[in-house]
Design a protein around this motif. Structure first.
Motif, PDB file in Angstrom:
ATOM      1  N   LYS A  66       0.833  -1.200   0.000  1.00 26.26           N
ATOM      2  CA  LYS A  66       0.000   0.000   0.000  1.00 26.26           C
ATOM      3  C   LYS A  66       0.873   1.257   0.000  1.00 26.26           C
ATOM      4  O   LYS A  66       0.608   2.212  -0.735  1.00 26.26           O
ATOM      5  CB  LYS A  66      -0.918  -0.008   1.221  1.00 26.26           C
ATOM      6  N   GLN A  67       1.912   1.229   0.811  1.00 25.56           N
ATOM      7  CA  GLN A  67       2.824   2.374   0.877  1.00 25.56           C
ATOM      8  C   GLN A  67       3.521   2.594  -0.469  1.00 25.56           C
ATOM      9  O   GLN A  67       3.657   3.727  -0.932  1.00 25.56           O
ATOM     10  CB  GLN A  67       3.863   2.146   1.968  1.00 25.56           C
ATOM     11  N   GLN A  68       3.934   1.517  -1.106  1.00 26.56           N
ATOM     12  CA  GLN A  68       4.580   1.637  -2.411  1.00 26.56           C
ATOM     13  C   GLN A  68       3.614   2.198  -3.450  1.00 26.56           C
ATOM     14  O   GLN A  68       4.006   3.019  -4.274  1.00 26.56           O
ATOM     15  CB  GLN A  68       5.144   0.288  -2.856  1.00 26.56           C
ATOM     16  N   LEU A  69       2.363   1.772  -3.416  1.00 31.14           N
ATOM     17  CA  LEU A  69       1.357   2.320  -4.331  1.00 31.14           C
ATOM     18  C   LEU A  69       1.165   3.814  -4.100  1.00 31.14           C
ATOM     19  O   LEU A  69       1.118   4.601  -5.044  1.00 31.14           O
ATOM     20  CB  LEU A  69       0.021   1.599  -4.165  1.00 31.14           C
ATOM     21  N   GLU A  70       1.065   4.201  -2.833  1.00 36.71           N
ATOM     22  CA  GLU A  70       0.880   5.611  -2.509  1.00 36.71           C
ATOM     23  C   GLU A  70       2.070   6.466  -2.940  1.00 36.71           C
ATOM     24  O   GLU A  70       1.915   7.632  -3.273  1.00 36.71           O
ATOM     25  CB  GLU A  70       0.633   5.778  -1.007  1.00 36.71           C
ATOM     26  N   ASN A  71       3.267   5.864  -2.930  1.00 36.07           N
ATOM     27  CA  ASN A  71       4.480   6.580  -3.333  1.00 36.07           C
ATOM     28  C   ASN A  71       4.747   6.485  -4.838  1.00 36.07           C
ATOM     29  O   ASN A  71       5.765   6.981  -5.317  1.00 36.07           O
ATOM     30  CB  ASN A  71       5.698   6.054  -2.570  1.00 36.07           C
TER      31      ASN A  71
END
Length: 90
Positions: A66-71
């Protein structure tokens, strides 16, 4: 899961260790151990512990994704599959 039904003082654990092991293995419910009226530790069977660790690992992977998607740290699936196809041709 209600810990209130599985609360025991440390003296109970000391005097009934074999019974506690049997009970935890059969019920697969954790037991909260108190010392001087304060919660000090949770005891659980190995199988439950391993499942708990696997669940935590999966949740960590999901949070990282999720963090990678947001970044914006991702690639389109089409690009990944075409790259894999081109490696198969080598």
């Amino acid at each position: 899961m209600k810990y209130s039904t599985q609360v025991k003082p440390i003296s109970y654990l000391k005097s009934n260790a074999a019974e506690v092991i049997k009970e935890l293995s059969e019920s697969r419910e954790p037991m909260l151990i108190t010392q001087n009226g304060e919660a000090k530790l949770v005891v659980m069977d190995v199988r439950s512990y391993e499942e708990h660790q696997e669940t935590l690992a999966m949740l960590k992977l999901l949070a990282l994704g999720k963090q990678q998607l947001e970044n914006g740290e991702y690639r389109d699936a089409e690009d990944v599959f075409s790259e894999l196809d081109s490696k198969d041709d080598l």
